[in-house]
Scaffold this motif. Structure first.
Motif, PDB file in Angstrom:
ATOM      1  N   LEU A   1      13.378  10.282   0.966  1.00  0.00           N
ATOM      2  CA  LEU A   1      12.502   9.121   0.879  1.00  0.00           C
ATOM      3  C   LEU A   1      12.984   8.134  -0.175  1.00  0.00           C
ATOM      4  N   ASP A   2      13.502   8.653  -1.289  1.00  0.00           N
ATOM      5  CA  ASP A   2      14.077   7.767  -2.303  1.00  0.00           C
ATOM      6  C   ASP A   2      15.258   6.990  -1.735  1.00  0.00           C
TER       7      ASP A   2
ATOM      8  N   GLY B   1       0.814  -1.207   0.000  1.00  0.00           N
ATOM      9  CA  GLY B   1       0.000   0.000   0.000  1.00  0.00           C
ATOM     10  C   GLY B   1       0.845   1.254   0.000  1.00  0.00           C
ATOM     11  N   THR B   2       2.047   1.153  -0.559  1.00  0.00           N
ATOM     12  CA  THR B   2       2.964   2.289  -0.640  1.00  0.00           C
ATOM     13  C   THR B   2       3.439   2.442  -2.077  1.00  0.00           C
ATOM     14  N   ASP B   3       4.440   3.284  -2.273  1.00  0.00           N
ATOM     15  CA  ASP B   3       4.980   3.514  -3.604  1.00  0.00           C
ATOM     16  C   ASP B   3       5.904   2.409  -4.087  1.00  0.00           C
ATOM     17  N   LEU B   4       6.296   1.483  -3.215  1.00  0.00           N
ATOM     18  CA  LEU B   4       7.381   0.564  -3.550  1.00  0.00           C
ATOM     19  C   LEU B   4       6.927  -0.793  -4.069  1.00  0.00           C
ATOM     20  N   TRP B   5       5.684  -1.176  -3.811  1.00  0.00           N
ATOM     21  CA  TRP B   5       5.277  -2.544  -4.110  1.00  0.00           C
ATOM     22  C   TRP B   5       3.896  -2.588  -4.724  1.00  0.00           C
TER      23      TRP B   5
ATOM     24  N   GLU C   1      17.799   1.942   0.510  1.00  0.00           N
ATOM     25  CA  GLU C   1      18.504   1.319   1.624  1.00  0.00           C
ATOM     26  C   GLU C   1      17.634   0.337   2.401  1.00  0.00           C
ATOM     27  N   LEU C   2      16.343   0.632   2.564  1.00  0.00           N
ATOM     28  CA  LEU C   2      15.502  -0.088   3.537  1.00  0.00           C
ATOM     29  C   LEU C   2      14.334  -0.839   2.908  1.00  0.00           C
ATOM     30  N   ALA C   3      14.316  -0.973   1.585  1.00  0.00           N
ATOM     31  CA  ALA C   3      13.178  -1.627   0.926  1.00  0.00           C
ATOM     32  C   ALA C   3      12.899  -2.993   1.534  1.00  0.00           C
ATOM     33  N   GLY C   4      11.653  -3.217   1.904  1.00  0.00           N
ATOM     34  CA  GLY C   4      11.238  -4.495   2.450  1.00  0.00           C
ATOM     35  C   GLY C   4      11.395  -4.631   3.951  1.00  0.00           C
ATOM     36  N   GLU C   5      12.002  -3.653   4.624  1.00  0.00           N
ATOM     37  CA  GLU C   5      12.338  -3.796   6.033  1.00  0.00           C
ATOM     38  C   GLU C   5      11.244  -3.272   6.976  1.00  0.00           C
ATOM     39  N   GLN C   6      10.028  -3.213   6.464  1.00  0.00           N
ATOM     40  CA  GLN C   6       8.821  -2.967   7.261  1.00  0.00           C
ATOM     41  C   GLN C   6       8.796  -1.581   7.906  1.00  0.00           C
ATOM     42  N   LEU C   7       9.240  -0.605   7.120  1.00  0.00           N
ATOM     43  CA  LEU C   7       9.227   0.785   7.564  1.00  0.00           C
ATOM     44  C   LEU C   7       8.485   1.714   6.609  1.00  0.00           C
ATOM     45  N   ARG C   8       8.237   1.295   5.378  1.00  0.00           N
ATOM     46  CA  ARG C   8       7.842   2.238   4.342  1.00  0.00           C
ATOM     47  C   ARG C   8       6.515   2.935   4.633  1.00  0.00           C
ATOM     48  N   TRP C   9       5.492   2.191   5.035  1.00  0.00           N
ATOM     49  CA  TRP C   9       4.196   2.824   5.290  1.00  0.00           C
ATOM     50  C   TRP C   9       4.324   3.864   6.390  1.00  0.00           C
ATOM     51  N   PHE C  10       5.095   3.543   7.434  1.00  0.00           N
ATOM     52  CA  PHE C  10       5.313   4.492   8.524  1.00  0.00           C
ATOM     53  C   PHE C  10       6.063   5.734   8.022  1.00  0.00           C
ATOM     54  N   ASP C  11       7.050   5.537   7.153  1.00  0.00           N
ATOM     55  CA  ASP C  11       7.817   6.665   6.613  1.00  0.00           C
ATOM     56  C   ASP C  11       6.918   7.629   5.842  1.00  0.00           C
ATOM     57  N   LEU C  12       6.077   7.066   4.976  1.00  0.00           N
ATOM     58  CA  LEU C  12       5.229   7.928   4.146  1.00  0.00           C
ATOM     59  C   LEU C  12       4.158   8.618   4.977  1.00  0.00           C
ATOM     60  N   LYS C  13       3.634   7.938   5.976  1.00  0.00           N
ATOM     61  CA  LYS C  13       2.658   8.584   6.849  1.00  0.00           C
ATOM     62  C   LYS C  13       3.332   9.690   7.665  1.00  0.00           C
ATOM     63  N   ARG C  14       4.502   9.380   8.221  1.00  0.00           N
ATOM     64  CA  ARG C  14       5.220  10.344   9.060  1.00  0.00           C
ATOM     65  C   ARG C  14       5.521  11.637   8.307  1.00  0.00           C
TER      66      ARG C  14
ATOM     67  N   LYS D   1       3.444  12.066   3.139  1.00  0.00           N
ATOM     68  CA  LYS D   1       3.647  11.823   1.711  1.00  0.00           C
ATOM     69  C   LYS D   1       2.903  10.602   1.185  1.00  0.00           C
ATOM     70  N   LEU D   2       2.121   9.940   2.027  1.00  0.00           N
ATOM     71  CA  LEU D   2       1.490   8.703   1.583  1.00  0.00           C
ATOM     72  C   LEU D   2       0.575   8.938   0.390  1.00  0.00           C
ATOM     73  N   ALA D   3      -0.288   9.929   0.468  1.00  0.00           N
ATOM     74  CA  ALA D   3      -1.244  10.184  -0.613  1.00  0.00           C
ATOM     75  C   ALA D   3      -0.543  10.574  -1.904  1.00  0.00           C
ATOM     76  N   ASP D   4       0.565  11.290  -1.797  1.00  0.00           N
ATOM     77  CA  ASP D   4       1.296  11.735  -2.983  1.00  0.00           C
ATOM     78  C   ASP D   4       2.142  10.615  -3.580  1.00  0.00           C
ATOM     79  N   ARG D   5       2.905   9.938  -2.740  1.00  0.00           N
ATOM     80  CA  ARG D   5       3.853   8.954  -3.253  1.00  0.00           C
ATOM     81  C   ARG D   5       3.170   7.680  -3.727  1.00  0.00           C
ATOM     82  N   ILE D   6       1.986   7.390  -3.219  1.00  0.00           N
ATOM     83  CA  ILE D   6       1.321   6.166  -3.638  1.00  0.00           C
ATOM     84  C   ILE D   6       0.934   6.221  -5.119  1.00  0.00           C
ATOM     85  N   LYS D   7       0.907   7.414  -5.686  1.00  0.00           N
ATOM     86  CA  LYS D   7       0.605   7.556  -7.116  1.00  0.00           C
ATOM     87  C   LYS D   7       1.662   6.867  -7.971  1.00  0.00           C
TER      88      LYS D   7
END
Length: 541
Positions: A474-475, A68-72, A480-493, A496-502
């Protein structure tokens, strides 16, 4: 931590008696008796750690924290597209319900321990450490709760009986407790531990740095990150790829990890008491989740080296294109693009064992005249960059485990890294950027970029203060951290979640602003008697 597992299992079985219609307690022990001795209290503390295993290295945790993020986007095997693509996400989702229950069970256990530790019979020095561990863990679990669900139920006391009311507590109150708990942890935890997996002073400082960044306390976030970087024995490994070797998991870059046992019997794949319903929790499952289905392709068969592909998640084209793999070694360390022939029975004419059998690429590839399968950018992704072939794609390999005993083995003893030193550089960089110090932010990021540089391409990896932006940070966190269970928290923090999810169209088409919170499980809404006060999060039915 690991040597107390048997005691933990015994205690869990004892506790499970409460779920029987007819209770039978052959030992005659009560909770008060068990927790009034140091040995008994140790089982409580170990159990408090064990709840991390419901999230880290598990499908449910990946679905909530990475997807549910920009990465997957979803592979063919994705079971929870309501979570991963926000497709009609509602309060009936079983992942949300399951993790809510486990996180609150963890909170209750921490509260129980904190309320009883004075009567546990500990010497003062040991009591201070165990008390600090429980404060650390309570802060850690409450962070997951408040970020997932917002201002929901909040308590700092043990629940000893049936409660049918729940409260709505503002987010600020959650964070006030998180900060108090972490201050206690920082002040009382030891600098090091011989019991791998326990919290330490630098682990508490590192998590507190993450919390300070989350709450906009940038000066303090930078100072705490600097402390972890400079005041302890942690160090970035010379090669990024070495982080993921199964024989190198307890390395100098890991600040805190959820540890799993090499003897999988004690990782409890299926235990009717610990994991009701027989659902396989077990050890680290990350190796199953990100691999594409290779084992029915010409020249290939399933083996231990290439893994058991559950085909759950595939990278967005955006994630793949973040890397310049000619200069950045993290691409080839993170992703698998080539599969070598291991089955002559189905191999095309002229192919030998060890020859290239399958290639996946983020580029457009001319497959003319090649005797191996090619899945390129046009095969795998639509023109809008959404998933097209969700079965064959460049696959995350950071969590692979070629040491598993058999091709069908679902469990891995791989530890799940929760905090790495590299994150401290990224936290310091973001904090300095927020404070207007772009040049200093670039200095921090360059440390990890230089580590990642392909030899001879070091200059290409260097950035300057003029390059720094929140999107660049964020890039870099993604690389560095792809897959390490931080991305959704990063985008919310970062808002940027609404923007980057595009950048991941499959999830973007369903995303709504209210998805920055998860639905409160319906079974919780149904269970409370004060339904007018404890209501569902806005947007969910």
């Amino acid at each position: 931590m690991k040597r107390t597992i048997i005691m933990l299992l015994s205690f869990a079985l004892l506790a499970a008696c409460n779920k029987q219609l007819e209770e039978y307690n052959p030992s005659g022990l009560t909770t008060d008796q068990v927790f009034s001795t140091p040995d008994g209290f140790e089982t409580l503390v170990s159990a408090a750690y064990s709840y991390n295993r419901w999230w880290y290295g598990k499908e449910e945790g990946y679905s909530l924290a990475e997807m549910g993020t920009d990465l997957w986007t979803s592979g063919t095997g994705d079971k929870y597209i309501d979570l991963t693509q926000y497709y009609n996400l509602q309060a009936s989702n079983t992942v949300v319900s399951g993790l809510w229950k486990q996180l609150y069970a963890a909170i209750n256990l921490c509260n129980t321990g904190l309320g009883r530790i004075d009567k546990a019979g500990y010497a003062d020095d040991k009591k201070a450490i165990r008390n600090a561990e429980l404060h650390f863990l309570r802060a850690f679990y409450y962070w997951h709760i408040v970020e997932m669900w917002g201002g929901v139920h909040f308590t700092v006391t043990e629940t000893s009986g049936v409660e049918t009311t729940a409260n709505r507590t503002v987010v600020d109150s959650f964070y006030a407790l998180i900060f108090r708990d972490l201050e206690t942890a920082v002040n009382n935890l030891p600098i090091t531990t011989t019991d791998y997996g326990r919290a330490t002073k630098p682990a508490a400082q590192a998590f507190l740095a993450r919390m300070c960044l989350t709450r906009g306390l940038n000066v303090r976030a930078a100072a705490l990150a600097d402390s972890v970087i400079n005041n302890y024995s942690y160090a970035l490994l010379p090669k990024y790829s070495d982080l993921w070797r199964m024989d190198n998991l307890q390395n100098k870059e890991v600040v805190w990890a959820v540890n799993y046992m090499k003897n999988l019997v004690f990782d409890d794949k299926v235990d009717a008491s610990l994991y009701p319903g027989g659902h396989p929790r077990g050890a680290n499952n990350g190796h199953l989740m990100f691999g594409m289905k290779y084992d029915d392709l010409p020249g290939m068969q399933r083996d231990v080296l290439n893994g058991r592909p559950f085909n759950r998640y595939m990278p967005s084209l955006f994630l793949l294109n973040l890397f310049n793999e000619q200069a950045d070694s993290r691409y080839n360390a993170t992703f698998k693009s080539v599969w070598l022939c291991n089955n002559l029975k189905t191999a095309p004419a002229g192919m030998k064992l060890g020859d290239t059998a399958v290639v996946c690429s983020k580029y457009i590839v001319d497959a003319t005249g090649k005797n191996y399968r090619v899945y390129d950018r046009n095969t795998t992704y639509n023109s809008d960059e959404g998933g097209k072939d969700r079965t064959h794609y460049v696959s995350l390999q950071k969590f692979d485990d070629p040491t598993r005993a058999a091709t069908g083995e679902e469990e891995s003893s791989r530890d799940a890294f929760v905090i790495r030193l590299a994150e401290m550089y990224l936290i310091a960089a973001e904090a300095q950027f927020n404070l207007g110090n772009s040049s200093k932010a670039a200095d921090y990021i360059n440390v990890i970029r230089k580590r990642a540089a392909v030899p001879g391409h070091e200059a290409e990896m260097v950035i300057t203060g003029a390059d720094i932006s929140l999107d660049l940070i964020l890039d870099e966190r993604a690389r560095e951290l792809a897959g390490e269970q931080l991305r959704w928290f990063d985008l919310k923090r970062t808002g940027k979640l609404a923007d980057r999810i595009k950048k991941s169209p499959d999830a973007a088409k369903n995303f709504q602003p209210y998805h920055v919170l998860r639905p409160i499980p319906q079974d919780q809404i149904d269970a409370v008697t004060n339904k007018t006060e404890f209501t569902q999060n806005i947007g969910y039915q």
